[in-house]
Design an enzyme around this catalytic site. Sequence first.
Site, PDB file in Angstrom:
ATOM      1  N   ASN A  32     -90.639  45.585   9.057  1.00  8.91           N
ATOM      2  CA  ASN A  32     -90.213  46.395   7.961  1.00  8.91           C
ATOM      3  C   ASN A  32     -91.162  45.732   6.863  1.00  8.91           C
ATOM      4  O   ASN A  32     -91.465  46.038   5.686  1.00  8.91           O
ATOM      5  CB  ASN A  32     -89.063  46.173   7.274  1.00  8.91           C
ATOM      6  CG  ASN A  32     -88.825  47.527   6.587  1.00  8.91           C
ATOM      7  OD1 ASN A  32     -88.990  47.369   5.426  1.00  8.91           O
ATOM      8  ND2 ASN A  32     -88.945  48.745   7.177  1.00  8.91           N
ATOM      9  N   HIS A  37     -96.808  41.566   2.528  1.00  4.17           N
ATOM     10  CA  HIS A  37     -96.705  41.243   4.231  1.00  4.17           C
ATOM     11  C   HIS A  37     -97.976  41.271   4.706  1.00  4.17           C
ATOM     12  O   HIS A  37     -98.847  39.534   5.416  1.00  4.17           O
ATOM     13  CB  HIS A  37     -95.817  41.846   5.258  1.00  4.17           C
ATOM     14  CG  HIS A  37     -94.346  41.859   4.950  1.00  4.17           C
ATOM     15  ND1 HIS A  37     -93.652  43.204   4.523  1.00  4.17           N
ATOM     16  CD2 HIS A  37     -93.385  40.592   4.941  1.00  4.17           C
ATOM     17  CE1 HIS A  37     -92.329  42.689   4.969  1.00  4.17           C
ATOM     18  NE2 HIS A  37     -91.912  41.204   5.012  1.00  4.17           N
TER      19      HIS A  37
END
Length: 282
Positions: A32, A37
Site C-alpha cells: 500500500n 515508502h
Amino acid sequence: MDVVHTAADLRASVSAWRREGARVAFVPTMGNLHAGHLSLVELARKHAHKVVASVFVNPTQFGPNEDFASYPRTLDADRASLAAHDCDVLFAPGVDEIYPFGVSESVRVDVPKISEVLEGELRPGHFTGVATVVTKLFNLVQPDVAVFGQKDYQQLLVVRRMTMDLRLPIDIIAAPTRRESNGLAMSSRNQYLSSGERERAGVIHRVLCAMREQWDAGRSIAAIESDARLVLEAAGSVPDYATIRRAADLSAPGQSDRRGAIALIATRIGRARLIDNLLLDP
Ligand code: PAF
C-alpha cells in the site's frame, strides 16, 4: 523490475548480483505504498547498485483486535510504483514462504527492553513479530544496507538493536518522515481517515513542534506532556501517549538531561491509530 514470490527465486537474483560484486539495498514494506515508502526506495538507491523491496503484510505483528484482515493490499499498484522508482526486484512472498512451519510454530526473535515500552506496552507481541519477520527477510535478501522510516522510530531502534545483537553485517539507514502539507506524517493507515479527520490530524505534528519549543525553553517534561495531551484531546483525538524520551533507548530523561531527546505521540483519530515523533535536538 522482476517480481519474485519465492525464496529460491529471490536468492537466484541476489546471488547473480553478488557474483558481479554489486552492493544490495533492501526496503521492507507491508505494501500500500505512498510517497513516504517511495522516498525509502530512492534513498536505498543512493547506497547500493541494486534495490530489493518486499511487500508482505506480516500476520505476526498484528494483535488479535488489530487491522490485519482489513490492512489495504494493493500489490498491482505497488508493483507499478516500485517499477517507476527504479526498484530492481519486488519480493512478494505468501505467508507459507515466510512461515514454512506455520505462524504459531515459527522461530521468534525477541528484542527485550526496547520492545517493552510505548508501542510495545500497548501492542504486546508487536515488536517480536516485526523483529522476527525482519530477521527472516534479512536472511533471505542478505542486503548490505536496509532502509527504515524514522516515523516508526521505536521500530527503527528495535531493528538496529536486533541487527547489532545478531551481528548481522547490514547498515540500517533511517529515512526522514515524509509529511502531507498540514504536517501529517504519511502512513498507509491515513486512508482510514475521512477528509475532515485528515485535516484535523495535522494537530499531531503541530503538537510535536510545540513540545520542541517548550523543551528548548526549558519547561518541565511533566508540563510539556500534559499540555500536549490536552491539545490532542481538544482537537478530537484520543492520545495513547504524548511523551519525551531519550532518543537512544526510549528511557525517561532526567529534568536536567536536555541532550538526545525525542518527543513521541500515538493517538487515535476516528478509526485510525497514528504515531509520529520529532527529535528535540537534531
Ligand atoms: O514498517 C513496516 O511496514 C513493517 O513493520 C515492516 C518493517 C515491513 C515489517 O513487517
